[in-house]
Design an enzyme around this catalytic site. Structure first.
Site, PDB file in Angstrom:
ATOM      1  N   ILE A 202      76.567  45.690  86.753  1.00  0.00           N
ATOM      2  CA  ILE A 202      76.975  44.661  85.796  1.00  0.00           C
ATOM      3  C   ILE A 202      76.944  45.163  84.356  1.00  0.00           C
ATOM      4  O   ILE A 202      77.392  44.470  83.452  1.00  0.00           O
ATOM      5  CB  ILE A 202      76.097  43.394  85.912  1.00  0.00           C
ATOM      6  CG1 ILE A 202      74.606  43.764  85.817  1.00  0.00           C
ATOM      7  CG2 ILE A 202      76.404  42.636  87.185  1.00  0.00           C
ATOM      8  CD1 ILE A 202      73.699  42.550  85.754  1.00  0.00           C
ATOM      9  N   GLY A 203      76.435  46.321  84.146  1.00  0.00           N
ATOM     10  CA  GLY A 203      76.414  46.823  82.772  1.00  0.00           C
ATOM     11  C   GLY A 203      76.033  48.286  82.710  1.00  0.00           C
ATOM     12  O   GLY A 203      75.450  48.838  83.646  1.00  0.00           O
ATOM     13  N   LYS A 204      76.408  48.887  81.621  1.00  0.00           N
ATOM     14  CA  LYS A 204      76.020  50.281  81.367  1.00  0.00           C
ATOM     15  C   LYS A 204      75.519  50.356  79.944  1.00  0.00           C
ATOM     16  O   LYS A 204      76.089  49.721  79.062  1.00  0.00           O
ATOM     17  CB  LYS A 204      77.233  51.197  81.512  1.00  0.00           C
ATOM     18  CG  LYS A 204      77.355  51.863  82.865  1.00  0.00           C
ATOM     19  CD  LYS A 204      78.461  52.890  82.801  1.00  0.00           C
ATOM     20  CE  LYS A 204      79.022  53.239  84.154  1.00  0.00           C
ATOM     21  NZ  LYS A 204      78.339  54.100  84.991  1.00  0.00           N
ATOM     22  N   ARG A 206      72.601  52.767  77.187  1.00  0.00           N
ATOM     23  CA  ARG A 206      72.154  54.084  76.769  1.00  0.00           C
ATOM     24  C   ARG A 206      71.562  54.897  77.909  1.00  0.00           C
ATOM     25  O   ARG A 206      71.761  56.083  78.019  1.00  0.00           O
ATOM     26  CB  ARG A 206      71.039  53.886  75.738  1.00  0.00           C
ATOM     27  CG  ARG A 206      71.397  54.211  74.347  1.00  0.00           C
ATOM     28  CD  ARG A 206      70.273  53.737  73.478  1.00  0.00           C
ATOM     29  NE  ARG A 206      69.747  52.458  74.006  1.00  0.00           N
ATOM     30  CZ  ARG A 206      68.676  51.856  73.556  1.00  0.00           C
ATOM     31  NH1 ARG A 206      67.997  52.391  72.605  1.00  0.00           N
ATOM     32  NH2 ARG A 206      68.269  50.704  74.073  1.00  0.00           N
ATOM     33  N   GLU A 209      72.277  52.434  84.371  1.00  0.00           N
ATOM     34  CA  GLU A 209      73.101  51.311  84.802  1.00  0.00           C
ATOM     35  C   GLU A 209      72.260  50.064  84.990  1.00  0.00           C
ATOM     36  O   GLU A 209      71.078  50.138  85.277  1.00  0.00           O
ATOM     37  CB  GLU A 209      73.751  51.655  86.151  1.00  0.00           C
ATOM     38  CG  GLU A 209      74.682  52.836  86.059  1.00  0.00           C
ATOM     39  CD  GLU A 209      74.989  53.432  87.417  1.00  0.00           C
ATOM     40  OE1 GLU A 209      74.252  53.116  88.396  1.00  0.00           O
ATOM     41  OE2 GLU A 209      75.947  54.206  87.501  1.00  0.00           O
ATOM     42  N   VAL A 210      72.933  48.911  84.865  1.00  0.00           N
ATOM     43  CA  VAL A 210      72.270  47.658  85.181  1.00  0.00           C
ATOM     44  C   VAL A 210      73.006  47.043  86.378  1.00  0.00           C
ATOM     45  O   VAL A 210      74.240  46.976  86.388  1.00  0.00           O
ATOM     46  CB  VAL A 210      72.286  46.691  83.979  1.00  0.00           C
ATOM     47  CG1 VAL A 210      71.547  45.404  84.321  1.00  0.00           C
ATOM     48  CG2 VAL A 210      71.649  47.347  82.752  1.00  0.00           C
ATOM     49  N   LYS A 223      67.627  47.265  85.997  1.00  0.00           N
ATOM     50  CA  LYS A 223      68.060  48.327  85.079  1.00  0.00           C
ATOM     51  C   LYS A 223      67.534  49.633  85.645  1.00  0.00           C
ATOM     52  O   LYS A 223      66.327  49.792  85.821  1.00  0.00           O
ATOM     53  CB  LYS A 223      67.478  48.039  83.691  1.00  0.00           C
ATOM     54  CG  LYS A 223      67.891  48.983  82.598  1.00  0.00           C
ATOM     55  CD  LYS A 223      67.602  48.324  81.248  1.00  0.00           C
ATOM     56  CE  LYS A 223      67.659  49.278  80.090  1.00  0.00           C
ATOM     57  NZ  LYS A 223      67.413  48.573  78.809  1.00  0.00           N
ATOM     58  N   ASP A 324      66.738  47.262  67.753  1.00  0.00           N
ATOM     59  CA  ASP A 324      68.110  47.499  68.221  1.00  0.00           C
ATOM     60  C   ASP A 324      68.775  46.167  68.536  1.00  0.00           C
ATOM     61  O   ASP A 324      69.414  46.012  69.580  1.00  0.00           O
ATOM     62  CB  ASP A 324      68.110  48.429  69.441  1.00  0.00           C
ATOM     63  CG  ASP A 324      69.503  48.969  69.765  1.00  0.00           C
ATOM     64  OD1 ASP A 324      70.375  48.927  68.869  1.00  0.00           O
ATOM     65  OD2 ASP A 324      69.721  49.422  70.908  1.00  0.00           O
TER      66      ASP A 324
HETATM   67  N1  LIG Z   1      69.250  40.586  82.934  1.00  0.00           N
HETATM   68  C1  LIG Z   1      70.555  40.810  82.804  1.00  0.00           C
HETATM   69  N2  LIG Z   1      71.453  39.938  83.277  1.00  0.00           N
HETATM   70  C2  LIG Z   1      72.758  40.187  83.113  1.00  0.00           C
HETATM   71  N3  LIG Z   1      73.262  41.266  82.496  1.00  0.00           N
HETATM   72  C3  LIG Z   1      72.428  42.172  82.004  1.00  0.00           C
HETATM   73  C4  LIG Z   1      71.012  41.989  82.134  1.00  0.00           C
HETATM   74  N4  LIG Z   1      70.424  43.017  81.556  1.00  0.00           N
HETATM   75  C5  LIG Z   1      71.384  43.821  81.074  1.00  0.00           C
HETATM   76  N5  LIG Z   1      72.586  43.336  81.341  1.00  0.00           N
HETATM   77  C6  LIG Z   1      73.869  43.946  80.974  1.00  0.00           C
HETATM   78  O1  LIG Z   1      73.702  45.347  80.897  1.00  0.00           O
HETATM   79  C7  LIG Z   1      73.940  45.827  79.581  1.00  0.00           C
HETATM   80  C8  LIG Z   1      72.970  46.923  79.247  1.00  0.00           C
HETATM   81  O2  LIG Z   1      71.638  46.446  79.329  1.00  0.00           O
HETATM   82  P1  LIG Z   1      70.522  46.939  78.330  1.00  0.00           P
HETATM   83  O3  LIG Z   1      69.234  46.377  78.744  1.00  0.00           O
HETATM   84  O4  LIG Z   1      70.960  46.664  76.943  1.00  0.00           O
HETATM   85  O5  LIG Z   1      70.532  48.503  78.633  1.00  0.00           O
HETATM   86  P2  LIG Z   1      70.522  49.728  77.647  1.00  0.00           P
HETATM   87  O6  LIG Z   1      69.124  49.954  77.248  1.00  0.00           O
HETATM   88  O7  LIG Z   1      71.037  50.815  78.517  1.00  0.00           O
HETATM   89  O8  LIG Z   1      71.421  49.384  76.482  1.00  0.00           O
HETATM   90  C9  LIG Z   1      73.789  44.594  78.696  1.00  0.00           C
HETATM   91  O9  LIG Z   1      74.554  44.712  77.531  1.00  0.00           O
HETATM   92  C10 LIG Z   1      74.301  43.505  79.599  1.00  0.00           C
HETATM   93  O10 LIG Z   1      75.707  43.469  79.567  1.00  0.00           O
HETATM   94 MG   LIG Z   2      71.269  47.855  75.277  1.00  0.00          MG
END
Ligand SMILES: Nc1ncnc2c1ncn2[C@@H]1O[C@H](COP(=O)(O)OP(=O)(O)O)[C@@H](O)[C@H]1O
Ligand SMILES: [Mg+2]
Length: 494
Positions: A202-204, A206, A209-210, A223, A324
């Site tokens: 659902i996300g990527k 730094r 993957e999430v 994460k 951040d």
């Molecule tokens: N609990 C969550 N529920 C839904 N989406 C999430 C969740 N956590 C992260 N994401 C998605 O994943 C992306 C990256 O998560 P993040 O924690 O910011 O990781 P990073 O540290 O890699 O930036 C977020 O911008 C969001 O789109």
């Molecule tokens: Mg982030």
């Protein structure tokens, strides 16, 4: 006994000098007769080593005293103590006898048995010591791993926490009512994490993957960090488990787990799942009503105020700065409220010593959202509040992103990142600094916002978040109060 005997003998000898006519001898205690004596028996010389002193004695021995015949008592040596020599010619006792010494200190060659004993003895002792040490170490290790297993797998404890019908909400509720206020017990975290079934990415970000995952029918977010990012994984887990951090506007942490699959270590952070994803995604998809805008803004301020706030007392919490903050690191919940996420770069304030819990580096975070003092590296890192002020600057930019999407009277703008019109995508520090510090430009606050009370208030807050002087900016708590009042005025139910 032997020593006493010899001393007695010597003492007796000193008084036993008989002058005869046959034999002349040297005599050490015959000063009057020119250190000579005469005897009908034997001349005797002896060197003794008694109580650390050497004594040389030369005397005459009477014939009567030469008993038993052949091995006269007075002529016997005692190994290590007394070296005695009897002779029967004139002055024959002028010899210089060596100081007797014990066989060990004489350094003479040892027999094979002694040699073996001397070498093998200590070696044997050393081996025994090593064996005992090894045994104790193994015993300690076994006891330790047994304890670890108990902590991780003790089924009696697990039953308490992880009864089949319990959902995550139940677990979190149990924890918040009975626990330390910092998170689920580690063995529960591990068990939950290892029974999650991953569904889709659902996300990527730094660090990796999430994923959306399933646990007992409910959704969770996972994460996944790469093994190289172990420090980041550990740090984010550590921050999320800060005592009393839980808040409805901060992403709810569930578990951290590091699982070694033989080839690499999988590092997981499990949290509540929010199907709307990040505020960035949400604003890209949807415009918002005034009510929606205020909900997002007020909840984000509440989350940040809680993060920043220091709570005193044994169950208190330290002040935390995010470092951040941006729309991609804020999630949107089903109820339209925000949850601040991605605490990987956060720092905690240790107020007793007025220090920061890790050595902060000058520039972390996302360049586009960096406060002027961060871009210029003039931020006072010794002062914890500086980091809070930098967060507030970023919150102002997030508010601008939200307000642009506010739908009033059919008008709203397309989604844009802050400074979209002033810097390229993925701007460099230099590009940001020229705009933010040198030209002192800020995102545009359109005039028409003045016509709507909510947008007017939002615009005012933004400007007061963007001052070049960090200390002049609003606090999260101030913003929260202003928006709470606005929500009352607009009759919004939170
Ligand atoms: N609990 C969550 N529920 C839904 N989406 C999430 C969740 N956590 C992260 N994401 C998605 O994943 C992306 C990256 O998560 P993040 O924690 O910011 O990781 P990073 O540290 O890699 O930036 C977020 O911008 C969001 O789109
Ligand atoms: Mg982030």
């Amino acid at each position: 006994m032997a020593l006493k005997h010899i001393i007695l003998t010597l003492l007796t000898l000193f008084g036993l000098v008989a002058i005869g006519d046959a034999l002349r001898c040297n005599c050490t205690n015959c000063a009057k007769s020119g250190y000579e004596c005469e005897t009908d028996g034997a001349c005797m010389a002896s060197t003794s080593f008694i109580q650390g002193h050497e004594q040389h004695v030369r005397i005459c021995i009477t014939r009567d005293s030469l008993v038993p015949p052949g091995q006269p008592f007075y002529c016997l040596s005692a190994e290590g103590l007394l070296n005695t020599h009897c002779c029967y010619t004139d002055y024959c006792n002028s010899v210089d006898l060596k100081v007797p010494s014990l066989p060990v200190s004489s350094g003479g060659p040892w027999g094979p048995v002694e040699l073996v004993a001397v070498i093998a003895g200590p070696v044997f002792l050393l081996c025994m010591l090593l064996l005992v040490g090894l045994f104790l170490f193994q015993h300690h290790q076994r006891a330790y791993s047994h304890r670890q297993r108990l902590e991780v797998e003790d089924p009696s404890c697990e039953h308490l926490y992880l009864a089949k019908d319990k959902t995550l909400q139940d677990l979190i509720y149990d924890m918040s009512t009975s626990g330390s206020g910092s998170g689920l017990p580690l063995f529960v975290q591990r068990t939950v994490a290892r029974t999650i079934v991953l569904q889709e990415i659902i996300g990527k970000g730094r660090f990796g993957e999430v994923w959306r995952g399933k646990w007992r029918g409910g959704d969770v977010a996972v994460k996944i960090f790469s093994s190289r990012e172990e420090r980041s994984w550990f740090r984010e887990a550590e921050i999320y488990q800060t005592v009393m951090l839980r808040h409805e506007n901060i992403l709810g942490f569930i578990a951290a787990d590091n699982k070694d699959n033989g080839t690499w270590t999988q590092l997981w952070l499990v949290s509540d799942y929010h199907e709307h994803g990040s505020l960035f995604d949400y604003l890209n998809h949807y415009s918002v009503t005034i009510e929606g805008m205020i909900k997002l803004a007020l909840s984000a301020a509440s989350g940040l105020a809680h993060l920043h706030m220091e709570i005193l007392g044994t169950q208190g919490k330290p002040g935390i700065a995010h470092r951040d903050l941006k729309s991609k690191n804020i999630l949107v919940k089903k109820n339209g409220m925000c949850a601040i996420a991605d605490l990987g770069l956060a720092v905690r304030h240790e107020s007793i010593s007025d220090t920061i819990d890790i050595a902060p580096n000058q520039r972390v975070g996302t360049k586009r959202y960096m406060a002027p003092e961060v871009l210029e590296e003039t931020i006072n890192m010794k002062h914890f509040d500086s980091f809070k002020c930098a967060d507030i600057y970023a919150l102002g930019l997030v508010y601008w992103e939200i307000a642009r999407r506010c739908n009033t009277g059919g008008i709203h703008e397309e989604y844009q990142l802050p400074y979209f019109d002033l810097v390229p995508s993925d701007p460099s520090i230099d590009e940001m600094r020229k705009v933010v510090c040198d030209q002192r430009l800020r995102p545009n606050v359109p005039n028409w916002w003045q016509s709507y009370e909510s947008l007017r208030v939002m615009g005012k807050i933004m400007r007061e978040c963007w001052y070049s002087n960090g200390a002049a900016r609003l606090t999260a708590l101030r913003i929260k109060k202003t928006l709470a009042q606005l929500s009352v005025e607009e009759d919004i139910k939170m």
